[in-house]
Design a protein around this motif. Structure first.
Motif, short mmCIF file in Angstrom:
data_model
loop_
_atom_site.label_atom_id
_atom_site.label_comp_id
_atom_site.label_asym_id
_atom_site.label_seq_id
_atom_site.Cartn_x
_atom_site.Cartn_y
_atom_site.Cartn_z
N CYS A 1 1.12 -1.30 0.09
CA CYS A 1 0.00 -0.08 0.15
C CYS A 1 0.86 1.16 0.17
O CYS A 1 1.80 1.31 0.77
CB CYS A 1 -0.86 0.11 1.26
SG CYS A 1 -2.40 -0.92 1.32
N ARG B 1 1.91 4.87 1.68
CA ARG B 1 2.31 4.83 2.84
C ARG B 1 0.97 5.26 3.50
O ARG B 1 0.77 4.78 4.67
CB ARG B 1 3.21 6.15 2.80
CG ARG B 1 3.22 6.74 4.40
CD ARG B 1 4.64 6.59 4.88
NE ARG B 1 4.66 6.60 6.39
CZ ARG B 1 5.78 6.75 7.15
NH1 ARG B 1 7.02 6.40 6.51
NH2 ARG B 1 5.91 6.96 8.39
N SER B 2 -0.03 6.15 3.10
CA SER B 2 -0.91 6.36 3.97
C SER B 2 -2.25 6.33 3.17
O SER B 2 -3.44 6.92 3.80
CB SER B 2 -0.92 7.82 4.63
OG SER B 2 -0.45 8.50 3.62
N ALA C 1 -4.73 3.26 1.69
CA ALA C 1 -5.22 1.89 1.70
C ALA C 1 -5.74 1.65 0.27
O ALA C 1 -6.04 0.16 0.12
CB ALA C 1 -5.91 1.53 2.90
N THR D 1 -1.79 -0.16 5.76
CA THR D 1 -0.94 1.28 5.94
C THR D 1 -0.55 1.12 7.55
O THR D 1 -1.13 0.43 8.51
CB THR D 1 -1.75 2.09 5.66
OG1 THR D 1 -2.70 2.38 6.65
CG2 THR D 1 -2.20 2.21 4.25
N GLU E 1 1.18 4.08 9.98
CA GLU E 1 1.34 5.73 10.29
C GLU E 1 1.50 6.06 11.80
O GLU E 1 0.93 5.26 12.46
CB GLU E 1 0.55 6.39 9.51
CG GLU E 1 0.14 6.29 8.03
CD GLU E 1 -1.39 6.72 7.77
OE1 GLU E 1 -1.06 8.15 7.45
OE2 GLU E 1 -2.41 6.39 8.05
N THR F 1 7.49 3.32 3.20
CA THR F 1 6.37 2.87 3.34
C THR F 1 6.22 2.44 4.90
O THR F 1 5.34 1.91 5.44
CB THR F 1 5.69 1.54 2.67
OG1 THR F 1 6.66 0.35 2.88
CG2 THR F 1 5.88 1.59 1.01
#
Ligand code: GCB
Length: 605
Positions: A219, A221-222, A224, A301, A303, A447
């Protein structure tokens, strides 16, 4: 003469002798396991060579009939003092220490040899020798010709051997050395066993002339709903179309590589997301020209926001445990899928959704099992305690190990954290060194989150503070603390407060206490199960009071061998901070942590 040459002359010399490519960084092949070829695992002949006699004569000059030649005497008068065919064997994959009692403490060189046939392959096919890992450094010869060397005991490497194989009786010789060395990664002092040998699988791998060497399909990075990554081809002579297909998610996209053989991509898709509760993996196929590779990949994802860690957009608390790559029930390096499933199965039983794979990249069975079993992973390189921070070769070595680790596990959804160092006392040189690694990791893999296991300092009468300047560069502050074991008695936890200089999530990457399974006493008796259990109760209560703490991986799941732990009748060469003894016996503290994790999973903190 530099220390490097004094302490470990062989690879340097072997490099100088046989090729200008000393310390060449032989890049591993991605997706190698799924390719045709043959396993070279099994019994290899070995010669134990503590005085490095296989390469050098008594003046430290190249000797005639070096072991790498693997050749019989040329005449009845020829003086040859070794013979692999009549030498004993060791199993590959495996550490040498636990295969023969006389090798338990061995640190030095062992020569490995095996013969193999290689059926002629189709025109245009290329061949590679792929090593899962050799601890800690290796020089490799095929049919008497030096292929190259690799340093770093926990990551894969490969050499191309196209055109160098004989249909029958190829000689593969590997000089493996595990001497500790101040400029190495890790350096002289570790709290784990210095296992040496061909500790992971060896394979002869075949590829088409143009092949997919590496790819990341994850995916963005942020986001989905977007899948992003890259594909890197080897051997492409010009722009080449590459197709990435995820039939289970109805996704298929074709991109074209640039002149260097690399393509990046990003496309919309809505796969069911991977999580510890639902570790969904998709079949992914990548095709380019005549090559096609397959993998099982999860999409999620990861974060941070303020002091939160968010998996798939939702805050998560990491209920973790640390572990070494040591086989449950027998000690020695864990090597197989069964070993990985036994260790991670215990972590699941403890109620974990997270493991810290300490203190070096574990074998790929571990991260693949974590993907299947739904365990988030902290993965690290052995930048541990004292390192030669000012040595540029040491930095280059750390950078290579980090790059090899990230490349190998680029597609493991389980892996959410790369850690660049463990308990490294703050100095300018150290922080500069680690910042280089952080920058490398961010460039190689945008990622995932970056962390390091940091130290802490007293602040006020009842306070401890995480104030490491490296915190500014990290996403997650790892914290090793031993309040109640090296730092006061367990009751110290009752009044202690924690703060951090950076507004970021904290993961307590270590706390713990030694206990010998079956040893009982009151809660103030060192090494008793009661002491360890009490310490866990008080630690858990203390950590609950700190809102920025978003996870933990106490030290450690299973007792592990360590030469730093001599106490007779109690340690006997094992670090006893395991919640479980190596024979599988659970200590009281296992139940304490399992109950706490059950409560956490049920939603109470
Ligand atoms: C630490 C180290 C870990 C040790 C542990 C201990 O801080 O990171 O490698 O094994 O303490 O048991 O002392």
């Amino acid at each position: 003469m530099s220390l490097r040459v004094k302490i470990w002359p062989l690879v340097a010399l072997a490099g100088a002798l046989c090729s200008a490519r000393a310390f060449a960084a032989p890049t591993a092949l991605g997706f190698a396991d799924g390719r045709s070829g043959q396993s070279l695992d099994g019994a290899w002949h070995v010669i134990v060579d503590p005085y490095d006699n296989g390469l050098l004569d008594y003046r430290n000059q190249p000797r005639p009939n070096g072991y790498f030649e693997d050749a019989p005497p040329k005449s009845k008068s020829d003086l040859v003092e070794y013979d692999f065919a009549r030498s004993p064997t060791l199993e590959v994959p495996g550490d040498w220490n636990t295969q023969r009692p006389d090798l338990l403490y061995y640190e030095g060189t062992i020569w490995y040899e095996r013969r193999f046939d290689a059926a002629r392959s189709a025109n245009g096919t290329r061949q590679f020798l792929q090593f899962g890992a050799a601890a800690a450094r290796a020089t490799v010869w095929l049919n008497g010709r030096r292929l190259g060397a690799h340093e770093g005991g926990f990551t894969p490497f490969a050499f191309e051997v196209t055109g160098q194989l004989r249909p029958q009786g190829n000689s593969l010789v590997v000089m493996v050395n595990n001497t500790r060395w101040p400029e190495a990664i890790p350096a002289m002092n570790t709290d784990w066993w210095n296992y040496g040998g061909l500790t992971r699988s060896v394979r002869l791998v075949e590829t088409p002339a143009v092949f997919i060497r590496a790819a990341r399909v994850q995916c963005a990075r942020s986001d989905a709903h977007r899948i992003a990554g890259f594909v890197a081809l080897d051997g492409a002579r010009g722009p080449t179309p590459v197709t990435i297909a995820i039939p289970g998610a109805d996704a298929r996209v074709t991109v074209t590589t640039d002149a260097s053989g690399r393509a990046t991509f990003e496309f919309a898709a809505s796969p069911a997301l991977w999580s510890p509760e639902s570790p969904k993996l998709y079949d992914v196929t990548i095709t380019a020209g005549g090559d096609s590779v397959h993998d099982q990949i999860g999409f999620r994802t990861i974060e941070t926001a303020g002091t939160e860690i968010r998996l798939n957009g939702r805050p998560i608390f990491l209920r973790g445990i640390s572990l070494h790559e040591e086989a449950l029930g027998r000690g020695g390096r864990a090597t197989s899928r069964a070993d990985a499933e036994a260790l991670l199965g215990l972590a699941k039983e403890l109620g974990c959704n997270f493991v810290r794979l300490a203190h070096y990249p574990h074998n790929e069975e571990m991260t693949r099992a974590a993907d299947r079993m739904g365990l988030l992973v902290w993965s690290e390189i052995p930048v541990y305690w004292t390192i030669a921070w000012n040595d540029e070769n040491t930095l280059a070595n750390a950078r290579r190990q980090l790059g090899e680790e990230i490349a190998r596990d680029a597609n493991r959804a389980a892996v959410i954290l790369w850690s660049v160092g463990n308990e490294t006392p703050v100095t300018e040189a150290r922080t500069r060194f680690l910042r280089t690694l952080v920058a490398d990791a961010r460039a190689a893999d945008p990622t995932r989150l970056l962390t390091a296991a940091l130290e802490h300092h007293p602040s006020g009468a009842h306070g401890e503070r995480i104030d490491d300047p490296l915190g500014a560069d990290l996403d997650v502050l790892g914290l090793n603390e031993y309040v109640g074991w090296y730092d006061g008695l367990p009751a110290k936890c009752d009044t202690l407060g924690w703060s951090a200089a950076h507004d970021k999530p904290i993961v307590v990457s270590e706390f713990g206490a030694d206990a010998r399974a079956g040893m009982h006493g009151d809660a103030l008796t060192r090494f008793s199960e009661e002491y360890q259990a009490d310490l866990y109760r008080r630690q858990l209560a203390m950590l609950r009071r700190v809102p920025a703490i978003r996870g933990m991986s106490p030290w450690i799941l299973v007792d592990f061998r360590s030469p730093r732990r001599p106490l007779p009748g109690v340690q006997d060469g094992w670090n006893r901070k395991g919640l479980v003894a190596n024979d599988g016996t659970k200590k009281q503290a296992f139940g304490v942590l399992r109950d706490a994790y059950r409560a956490l999973a049920a939603g109470s903190r």
